[in-house]
Design an enzyme around this catalytic site. Structure first.
Site, mmCIF file in Angstrom:
data_model
loop_
_atom_site.group_PDB
_atom_site.id
_atom_site.type_symbol
_atom_site.label_atom_id
_atom_site.label_comp_id
_atom_site.label_asym_id
_atom_site.label_seq_id
_atom_site.Cartn_x
_atom_site.Cartn_y
_atom_site.Cartn_z
ATOM 1 N N PHE A 45 0.829 -1.193 0.000
ATOM 2 C CA PHE A 45 0.000 0.000 0.000
ATOM 3 C C PHE A 45 0.874 1.259 0.000
ATOM 4 O O PHE A 45 0.609 2.219 -0.745
ATOM 5 C CB PHE A 45 -0.913 -0.008 1.234
ATOM 6 C CG PHE A 45 -2.134 0.850 1.126
ATOM 7 C CD1 PHE A 45 -2.031 2.228 1.000
ATOM 8 C CD2 PHE A 45 -3.402 0.282 1.163
ATOM 9 C CE1 PHE A 45 -3.169 3.023 0.911
ATOM 10 C CE2 PHE A 45 -4.547 1.076 1.073
ATOM 11 C CZ PHE A 45 -4.422 2.454 0.956
ATOM 12 N N PHE A 46 1.925 1.251 0.799
ATOM 13 C CA PHE A 46 2.820 2.414 0.833
ATOM 14 C C PHE A 46 3.534 2.588 -0.508
ATOM 15 O O PHE A 46 3.711 3.718 -0.981
ATOM 16 C CB PHE A 46 3.838 2.261 1.958
ATOM 17 C CG PHE A 46 3.315 2.604 3.326
ATOM 18 C CD1 PHE A 46 3.035 3.922 3.665
ATOM 19 C CD2 PHE A 46 3.093 1.619 4.280
ATOM 20 C CE1 PHE A 46 2.561 4.254 4.925
ATOM 21 C CE2 PHE A 46 2.627 1.928 5.549
ATOM 22 C CZ PHE A 46 2.354 3.255 5.878
ATOM 23 N N PHE A 70 -7.297 7.085 3.274
ATOM 24 C CA PHE A 70 -6.588 6.464 4.397
ATOM 25 C C PHE A 70 -7.034 5.028 4.607
ATOM 26 O O PHE A 70 -6.444 4.289 5.398
ATOM 27 C CB PHE A 70 -6.799 7.273 5.686
ATOM 28 C CG PHE A 70 -5.766 6.982 6.734
ATOM 29 C CD1 PHE A 70 -4.525 7.599 6.696
ATOM 30 C CD2 PHE A 70 -6.022 6.094 7.761
ATOM 31 C CE1 PHE A 70 -3.557 7.326 7.655
ATOM 32 C CE2 PHE A 70 -5.062 5.820 8.729
ATOM 33 C CZ PHE A 70 -3.814 6.439 8.677
ATOM 34 N N ARG A 113 9.853 7.878 6.561
ATOM 35 C CA ARG A 113 8.873 8.450 5.626
ATOM 36 C C ARG A 113 8.561 9.903 5.957
ATOM 37 O O ARG A 113 8.139 10.663 5.076
ATOM 38 C CB ARG A 113 7.603 7.596 5.664
ATOM 39 C CG ARG A 113 6.635 7.855 4.534
ATOM 40 C CD ARG A 113 5.497 6.842 4.547
ATOM 41 N NE ARG A 113 4.589 7.104 3.453
ATOM 42 C CZ ARG A 113 4.708 6.633 2.216
ATOM 43 N NH1 ARG A 113 5.740 5.868 1.914
ATOM 44 N NH2 ARG A 113 3.826 6.923 1.288
#
Length: 361
Positions: free
Chosen positions: A95-96, A198, A338
């Site tokens: 997902f990231f 999200f 990140r």
């Protein structure tokens, strides 16, 4: 200030939380836990990223552990069987990476590449087995991770997960167009979109395989359960906005609660930060009552039958992990590379991403 005695990353340095981002209530009342499988989880997800070619080998070696993606999941889904947590962690890492591809496609004006990927993900979500060897590593990795997640609970859970993620893909498409047009959504529009980008209901869905039980609609849609779930996710999304605001301003982002508040509510940067903090702290305080109500629901469900006890136990596990999400999200934002924008050579270009277009043309 020194806020946490140790990091879960390979380095043993203490975590320092900037005063503007510190939440003493999380540090004192939401003790952090980690799934005992975490060290193996980190190792296996790193290997999975390599095997699926989701990140170049040099990027994996230099950045994967420091990004702390596995830490985030290991602090959330406590009690999950190891194979369930591994599937969730790999999916989360995917997902990231997908989020980064989406960002780079926007930055470099690759609208056709994004539309191609969007369509392929929709198709792979409904037929993951037929996409395991897709030439685009992002599609193949998605298919493999989803197929594993589909193996833990009945088909009805799989259908719900797919329905929720189809909506996430479409929300990412709306983000793409907003950013391409430089359009900053209003506060209400942004908050609704944020619940999708999200993936609020995806992470909530994944509480169930972690607990080993699909919850019936009567439980999931019960206001007590739904309120606790929503507050835990809203906290995460808004705290993410608070922490990522410098990164997103540097990257000409248009999707951040702070940016919407500045643009549409006329707030200064300082006032917007304070408003996000107010909302974040409100989620924490309101969760305490919502948690009590959800646990009361769990007691009501236990009617003395085997099924009643099973569901009651599952609800208690899910609600306990909703609580874990607060501390896991909080510490993740102060450990993960990140969000360490000040250490990047270019504040608008994360060092762990590649800028080239990817996938079959």
């Amino acid at each position: 200030m020194q806020a946490f005695p140790r990091s879960t990353t390979a380095t043993a340095t203490a975590v320092v939380v900037p005063p503007s981002l510190a939440l003493p209530v999380i540090e004192s009342s939401f003790p952090r836990q980690l799934h005992p499988y975490w060290p193996k989880l980190q190792e296996k997800t790193r290997l999975w990223l390599l095997e699926k070619r989701l990140m170049p080998a040099d990027k994996v070696a230099e950045y994967a552990d420091g990004l702390c993606y596995t830490d985030l999941m290991a602090g959330y889904y406590l009690g999950a069987p190891d194979e369930v947590l591994q599937a969730i962690a790999d999916y989360s890492a995917w997902f990231f990476v997908w989020d980064d591809r989406h960002d780079r496609d926007i930055v470099h004006g690759r609208a056709a590449d994004w539309q191609r990927l969007r369509n392929r993900l929709h198709t792979a979500l409904d037929a993951p087995r037929s996409h395991l060897h897709h030439p685009d590593p992002l599609v193949a990795g998605f298919a493999e991770s989803v197929l594993r997640l589909y193996g833990f609970l009945p088909h009805t859970w799989n259908q719900r997960f797919a329905r929720h993620f189809h909506a996430v893909i479409e929300a990412y498409d709306r983000e793409f167009h907003n950013r391409a047009e430089g359009r900053i959504p209003g506060v209400g529009e942004y908050l609704a979109l944020r619940r999708l980008t999200f993936a609020h209901w995806i992470w909530t869905d994944l509480l169930e395989p972690s607990a080993g039980c699909e919850l019936p609609d009567t439980v999931r849609r019960n206001p007590a359960y739904r309120r606790a779930a929503l507050l835990s996710q809203e906290f995460a999304a808004w705290y993410n906005d608070l922490c990522s605001l410098p990164k997103e301003i540097a990257g000409d982002e248009v999707h951040n609660l702070g940016i919407s508040l500045i643009t549409h509510a006329g707030l200064t940067l300082e006032e917007a930060v304070e408003e996000i903090r107010r909302r974040v702290e409100g989620c924490v305080s309101e969760f305490t009552e919502a948690e009590r109500n959800a646990l009361a629901l769990a007691r009501q469900i236990d009617d003395g039958t085997v099924r009643g006890r099973e569901l009651s136990t599952a609800v208690r596990t899910c609600v306990g992990n909703m609580r874990n999400w607060f501390s896991s999200v909080y510490w993740f934002h102060h450990e993960s590379g990140r969000y360490m924008v000040d250490s990047w050579d270019d504040r608008a270009t994360p060092p762990y991403v590649t800028n080239e277009a990817a996938g079959e043309k």
